[in-house]
Design a protein around this motif. Structure first.
Motif, PDB file in Angstrom:
ATOM      1  N   GLY A 278       0.796  -1.229   0.000  1.00  0.00           N
ATOM      2  CA  GLY A 278       0.000   0.000   0.000  1.00  0.00           C
ATOM      3  C   GLY A 278       0.827   1.278   0.000  1.00  0.00           C
ATOM      4  N   ASP A 279       0.127   2.385  -0.303  1.00  0.00           N
ATOM      5  CA  ASP A 279       0.739   3.720  -0.309  1.00  0.00           C
ATOM      6  C   ASP A 279      -0.090   4.667   0.537  1.00  0.00           C
ATOM      7  N   VAL A 280       0.592   5.683   1.074  1.00  0.00           N
ATOM      8  CA  VAL A 280      -0.108   6.786   1.729  1.00  0.00           C
ATOM      9  C   VAL A 280       0.315   8.076   1.035  1.00  0.00           C
ATOM     10  N   LEU A 281      -0.642   8.987   0.857  1.00  0.00           N
ATOM     11  CA  LEU A 281      -0.355  10.314   0.315  1.00  0.00           C
ATOM     12  C   LEU A 281      -0.845  11.347   1.325  1.00  0.00           C
ATOM     13  N   LEU A 282       0.071  12.213   1.772  1.00  0.00           N
ATOM     14  CA  LEU A 282      -0.266  13.264   2.736  1.00  0.00           C
ATOM     15  C   LEU A 282       0.058  14.611   2.136  1.00  0.00           C
ATOM     16  N   VAL A 283      -0.773  15.614   2.440  1.00  0.00           N
ATOM     17  CA  VAL A 283      -0.408  16.972   2.034  1.00  0.00           C
ATOM     18  C   VAL A 283      -0.359  17.842   3.286  1.00  0.00           C
ATOM     19  N   HIS A 284       0.659  18.712   3.334  1.00  0.00           N
ATOM     20  CA  HIS A 284       0.722  19.686   4.426  1.00  0.00           C
ATOM     21  C   HIS A 284       1.645  20.832   4.049  1.00  0.00           C
ATOM     22  N   SER A 285       1.716  21.811   4.952  1.00  0.00           N
ATOM     23  CA  SER A 285       2.591  22.960   4.710  1.00  0.00           C
ATOM     24  C   SER A 285       4.007  22.626   5.171  1.00  0.00           C
ATOM     25  N   ALA A 286       4.987  23.134   4.442  1.00  0.00           N
ATOM     26  CA  ALA A 286       6.381  22.937   4.867  1.00  0.00           C
ATOM     27  C   ALA A 286       6.654  23.653   6.184  1.00  0.00           C
ATOM     28  N   VAL A 287       5.747  24.541   6.595  1.00  0.00           N
ATOM     29  CA  VAL A 287       5.898  25.229   7.887  1.00  0.00           C
ATOM     30  C   VAL A 287       5.960  24.205   9.029  1.00  0.00           C
ATOM     31  N   CYS A 288       5.279  23.071   8.854  1.00  0.00           N
ATOM     32  CA  CYS A 288       5.372  22.068   9.932  1.00  0.00           C
ATOM     33  C   CYS A 288       6.420  20.992   9.632  1.00  0.00           C
ATOM     34  N   ASP A 289       7.357  21.307   8.786  1.00  0.00           N
ATOM     35  CA  ASP A 289       8.608  20.566   8.613  1.00  0.00           C
ATOM     36  C   ASP A 289       8.461  19.229   7.856  1.00  0.00           C
ATOM     37  N   THR A 290       8.729  19.313   6.583  1.00  0.00           N
ATOM     38  CA  THR A 290       8.606  18.144   5.708  1.00  0.00           C
ATOM     39  C   THR A 290       9.543  17.015   6.144  1.00  0.00           C
ATOM     40  N   ASP A 291      10.736  17.372   6.600  1.00  0.00           N
ATOM     41  CA  ASP A 291      11.707  16.326   6.993  1.00  0.00           C
ATOM     42  C   ASP A 291      11.181  15.491   8.160  1.00  0.00           C
ATOM     43  N   LEU A 292      10.433  16.140   9.076  1.00  0.00           N
ATOM     44  CA  LEU A 292       9.867  15.381  10.196  1.00  0.00           C
ATOM     45  C   LEU A 292       8.863  14.353   9.690  1.00  0.00           C
ATOM     46  N   THR A 293       8.114  14.700   8.658  1.00  0.00           N
ATOM     47  CA  THR A 293       7.148  13.746   8.075  1.00  0.00           C
ATOM     48  C   THR A 293       7.890  12.586   7.415  1.00  0.00           C
ATOM     49  N   LEU A 294       8.943  12.920   6.665  1.00  0.00           N
ATOM     50  CA  LEU A 294       9.723  11.865   5.988  1.00  0.00           C
ATOM     51  C   LEU A 294      10.328  10.920   7.038  1.00  0.00           C
ATOM     52  N   ASP A 295      10.878  11.492   8.109  1.00  0.00           N
ATOM     53  CA  ASP A 295      11.497  10.667   9.161  1.00  0.00           C
ATOM     54  C   ASP A 295      10.452   9.792   9.858  1.00  0.00           C
ATOM     55  N   ALA A 296       9.286  10.380  10.140  1.00  0.00           N
ATOM     56  CA  ALA A 296       8.243   9.632  10.867  1.00  0.00           C
ATOM     57  C   ALA A 296       7.736   8.462  10.017  1.00  0.00           C
ATOM     58  N   LEU A 297       7.588   8.694   8.722  1.00  0.00           N
ATOM     59  CA  LEU A 297       7.106   7.614   7.842  1.00  0.00           C
ATOM     60  C   LEU A 297       8.176   6.526   7.697  1.00  0.00           C
ATOM     61  N   ASP A 298       9.423   6.958   7.649  1.00  0.00           N
ATOM     62  CA  ASP A 298      10.535   6.014   7.576  1.00  0.00           C
ATOM     63  C   ASP A 298      10.558   5.138   8.840  1.00  0.00           C
TER      64      ASP A 298
END
Ligand code: SAM
Length: 219
Positions: A149-169
């Motif tokens: 499966g895949d997940v697609l999320l959208v958000h503002s970079a104001v809440c830090d894209t790298d944190l999302t990448l790390d959390a999903l990893d």
């Protein structure tokens, strides 16, 4: 393409973030033939977009009763069946597995960590760093994904894209940024600009934000 949707007071109006995620879903055929879950469905914009993009079945969840009613109505109006549940995040579908999960969660940094209980603010307020709902999605989504499966999320970079990448990893997925768009602040971000500046979340005088679509694959 975002279609005409009934939107009672208090239900989120599909915006540029909704459209950016829809474009990625359409462009890369993510929904085709899959069971799709839309978490935090609002008026059902992403759920209906998934149905239009060829999903085998679509399920939508929202905390707000008005959003649930609007999504149910909009899906019938457009003759695209969507199963709608009221509840918190993945709780109503904990026993299910989906080929695609999409979410445009609340992501605007707020004054306090107390999450709003009512109406409109629940569409955007997401704790001091804007990550209260996002982090829960990243941590829990693997449990409702099929093995490929895949997940697609959208958000503002104001809440830090790298944190999302790390959390999903950390959740065992393989994440990447799939789209970006720079847009002027809407009314909520404009009203919060002094707060965001004081916290160092935006630069002095910054009045635009980058929206990002992050995708993550299981497998
Ligand atoms: C930014 S709106 C997005 C609506 C819609 N997906 C769109 O793109 O137009 C976020 C939605 O998440 C819902 N929501 C907030 N917290 C939630 C939670 N814990 N569980 C389920 N839905 C939630 C809100 O009620 C709101 O409808």
């Amino acid at each position: 393409m975002v279609v005409m949707l009934l939107r009672p007071p208090g239900v989120y109006r599909a915006e540029g973030d909704t459209e950016l995620l829809t474009d990625v879903m359409d462009r890369d055929g993510f929904a085709l033939g899959r069971d799709v879950l839309d978490v935090g469905t609002g008026s059902g914009a992403l759920a209906l977009a998934a149905a239009r993009a060829g999903a085998a079945a679509v399920t939508a969840v929202d905390l707000s009763l008005r959003s649930v009613a609007a999504t149910w109505f909009n899906s019938r109006l457009h003759r695209m069946p969507v199963t709608v549940h009221r509840g918190d995040m993945f709780a109503p579908v904990a026993h299910r597995r989906f080929g695609l999960v999409v979410a445009n969660p609340p992501y605007v940094p707020a004054e306090t960590g107390r999450l709003p209980r009512h109406r409109k603010a629940r569409c955007w307020d997401a704790g001091p760093d804007g990550r209260a709902v996002l982090d829960r999605i990243c941590a829990g989504v693997t449990d409702v994904l099929t093995p490929d499966g895949d997940v697609l999320l959208v958000h503002s970079a104001v809440c830090d894209t790298d944190l999302t990448l790390d959390a999903l990893d950390r959740a065992g997925l393989v994440p990447q940024v799939l789209a970006k768009a720079t847009v002027p602040f809407g009314p909520v971000m404009r009203a919060r600009s002094a707060l965001l500046e004081s916290r160092g979340l935006i630069g002095p005088g910054q009045r635009e934000e980058e929206l990002v679509v992050v995708g993550a694959h299981r497998g």
